[in-house]
Design a protein around this motif. Structure first.
Motif, mmCIF file in Angstrom:
data_model
loop_
_atom_site.group_PDB
_atom_site.id
_atom_site.type_symbol
_atom_site.label_atom_id
_atom_site.label_comp_id
_atom_site.label_asym_id
_atom_site.label_seq_id
_atom_site.Cartn_x
_atom_site.Cartn_y
_atom_site.Cartn_z
ATOM 1 N N UNK A 44 0.673 -1.219 0.023
ATOM 2 C CA UNK A 44 -0.138 -0.162 -0.101
ATOM 3 C C UNK A 44 0.777 1.154 -0.043
ATOM 4 N N UNK A 45 2.021 1.285 0.636
ATOM 5 C CA UNK A 45 2.874 2.208 0.657
ATOM 6 C C UNK A 45 3.458 2.717 -0.586
ATOM 7 N N UNK A 46 3.722 1.594 -1.338
ATOM 8 C CA UNK A 46 4.239 1.866 -2.929
ATOM 9 C C UNK A 46 3.162 2.556 -3.750
ATOM 10 N N UNK A 47 1.912 2.044 -3.334
ATOM 11 C CA UNK A 47 1.021 2.366 -4.424
ATOM 12 C C UNK A 47 0.598 3.800 -4.055
ATOM 13 N N UNK A 48 0.580 4.257 -2.740
ATOM 14 C CA UNK A 48 0.361 5.768 -2.495
ATOM 15 C C UNK A 48 1.270 6.501 -3.247
ATOM 16 N N UNK A 49 2.650 5.995 -3.264
ATOM 17 C CA UNK A 49 3.606 7.086 -3.789
ATOM 18 C C UNK A 49 3.756 7.024 -5.127
ATOM 19 N N UNK A 50 4.026 5.767 -5.514
ATOM 20 C CA UNK A 50 3.960 5.854 -7.130
ATOM 21 C C UNK A 50 4.395 4.452 -7.584
ATOM 22 N N UNK A 51 3.440 3.669 -8.384
ATOM 23 C CA UNK A 51 3.798 2.501 -8.623
ATOM 24 C C UNK A 51 4.894 2.445 -9.711
ATOM 25 N N UNK A 52 4.718 3.360 -10.686
ATOM 26 C CA UNK A 52 5.873 3.299 -11.786
ATOM 27 C C UNK A 52 7.207 3.846 -11.431
ATOM 28 N N UNK A 53 7.511 4.325 -10.296
ATOM 29 C CA UNK A 53 8.625 4.677 -9.771
ATOM 30 C C UNK A 53 9.160 3.515 -9.020
ATOM 31 N N UNK A 54 8.412 2.590 -8.558
ATOM 32 C CA UNK A 54 8.844 1.439 -7.936
ATOM 33 C C UNK A 54 9.245 0.380 -9.066
ATOM 34 N N UNK A 55 8.391 0.297 -10.174
ATOM 35 C CA UNK A 55 8.826 -0.598 -11.332
ATOM 36 C C UNK A 55 9.909 -0.443 -11.985
ATOM 37 N N UNK A 56 10.068 1.031 -12.190
ATOM 38 C CA UNK A 56 11.224 1.269 -13.146
ATOM 39 C C UNK A 56 12.708 1.760 -12.170
ATOM 40 N N UNK A 57 12.408 2.413 -10.924
ATOM 41 C CA UNK A 57 13.322 2.844 -10.209
ATOM 42 C C UNK A 57 13.914 1.500 -9.588
ATOM 43 N N UNK A 58 12.964 0.873 -8.890
ATOM 44 C CA UNK A 58 13.597 -0.315 -7.960
ATOM 45 C C UNK A 58 13.644 -1.485 -8.627
ATOM 46 N N UNK A 59 12.698 -2.033 -9.333
ATOM 47 C CA UNK A 59 12.583 -3.391 -10.041
ATOM 48 C C UNK A 59 13.523 -2.967 -11.342
ATOM 49 N N UNK A 60 13.598 -2.028 -11.872
ATOM 50 C CA UNK A 60 14.751 -1.867 -13.227
ATOM 51 C C UNK A 60 13.812 -2.453 -14.307
ATOM 52 N N UNK A 61 12.448 -2.393 -14.368
ATOM 53 C CA UNK A 61 11.586 -2.772 -15.622
ATOM 54 C C UNK A 61 11.526 -1.545 -16.349
ATOM 55 N N UNK A 62 11.882 -1.869 -17.628
ATOM 56 C CA UNK A 62 11.653 -0.919 -18.819
ATOM 57 C C UNK A 62 10.350 -1.029 -19.398
ATOM 58 N N UNK A 63 9.437 -0.177 -18.923
ATOM 59 C CA UNK A 63 8.112 0.004 -19.736
ATOM 60 C C UNK A 63 8.354 0.331 -21.315
ATOM 61 N N UNK A 64 8.071 -0.504 -22.240
ATOM 62 C CA UNK A 64 8.173 -0.218 -23.466
ATOM 63 C C UNK A 64 6.971 0.468 -24.300
ATOM 64 N N UNK A 65 5.859 -0.049 -24.124
ATOM 65 C CA UNK A 65 4.486 0.628 -24.706
ATOM 66 C C UNK A 65 3.376 0.328 -23.821
ATOM 67 N N UNK A 66 2.306 0.776 -24.323
ATOM 68 C CA UNK A 66 0.886 0.708 -23.601
ATOM 69 C C UNK A 66 -0.124 1.033 -24.650
ATOM 70 N N UNK A 67 -1.049 0.077 -24.549
ATOM 71 C CA UNK A 67 -2.032 0.399 -25.633
ATOM 72 C C UNK A 67 -3.219 0.512 -24.941
ATOM 73 N N UNK A 68 -4.036 1.841 -25.462
ATOM 74 C CA UNK A 68 -5.052 2.290 -24.826
ATOM 75 C C UNK A 68 -6.266 2.379 -25.650
ATOM 76 N N UNK A 69 -7.372 1.961 -25.157
ATOM 77 C CA UNK A 69 -8.819 2.235 -25.662
ATOM 78 C C UNK A 69 -9.303 3.038 -24.813
ATOM 79 N N UNK A 70 -10.053 4.257 -25.644
ATOM 80 C CA UNK A 70 -10.750 5.052 -24.856
ATOM 81 C C UNK A 70 -12.340 4.901 -25.300
ATOM 82 N N UNK A 71 -13.189 5.110 -24.285
ATOM 83 C CA UNK A 71 -14.533 5.013 -24.668
ATOM 84 C C UNK A 71 -15.392 5.882 -23.710
#
Length: 129
Positions: A44-71
């Motif tokens: 919950x602490x990570x979620x409150x702060x920033x999930x993407x900061x955790x993914x990229x900064x701590x886990x080192x995950x490289x986010x490549x792309x996102x496919x979005x559908x808007x309705x």
């Protein structure tokens, strides 16, 4: 109905439901699912702060792309409970499938927003030959 998540059958997922407010009013919800094997240790602490900061900064995950559908869709009972709709009967919905650099879908998020706060701003880039 728009595309649903495409995680492998029997994948373990971490589920997060967030509510967002502006001016003291509930304006949207984000419901996210993360592939637990690729995104371990969410708290919950990570979620409150920033999930993407955790993914990229701590886990080192490289986010490549996102496919979005808007309705725009009819408001659901959950929308009526969780979002201050002020009499509106529809919400803006963005479904996002996020992939890492290896092409693994690590996140699916459905964001639901009340009218007046829903906005889409995009830029299309094409290669120059």
């Amino acid at each position: 109905r728009a595309a649903q998540p495409r995680f492998e059958v029997r994948s373990r997922l971490a589920h997060i439901l967030r509510a967002r407010t502006a001016d003291g009013r509930a304006i949207s919800t984000d419901e996210s699912y993360y592939l637990a094997s690729e995104v371990p240790g969410l708290t919950p602490e990570i979620v409150k702060k920033s999930v993407y900061e955790y993914l990229e900064g701590v886990l080192g995950i490289k986010i490549a792309t996102a496919r979005r559908i808007i309705t725009i869709e009819a408001a659901t009972e959950a929308d009526e409970r969780n979002i201050d709709l002020d009499g509106f009967n529809a919400v803006g919905v963005m479904r996002s499938h996020t992939f890492d650099a290896d092409g693994i879908m690590i996140e699916y998020t459905e964001s639901r927003q009340r009218p007046g706060f829903f906005s889409y701003n995009g830029t299309a880039v094409r290669p120059v030959h």
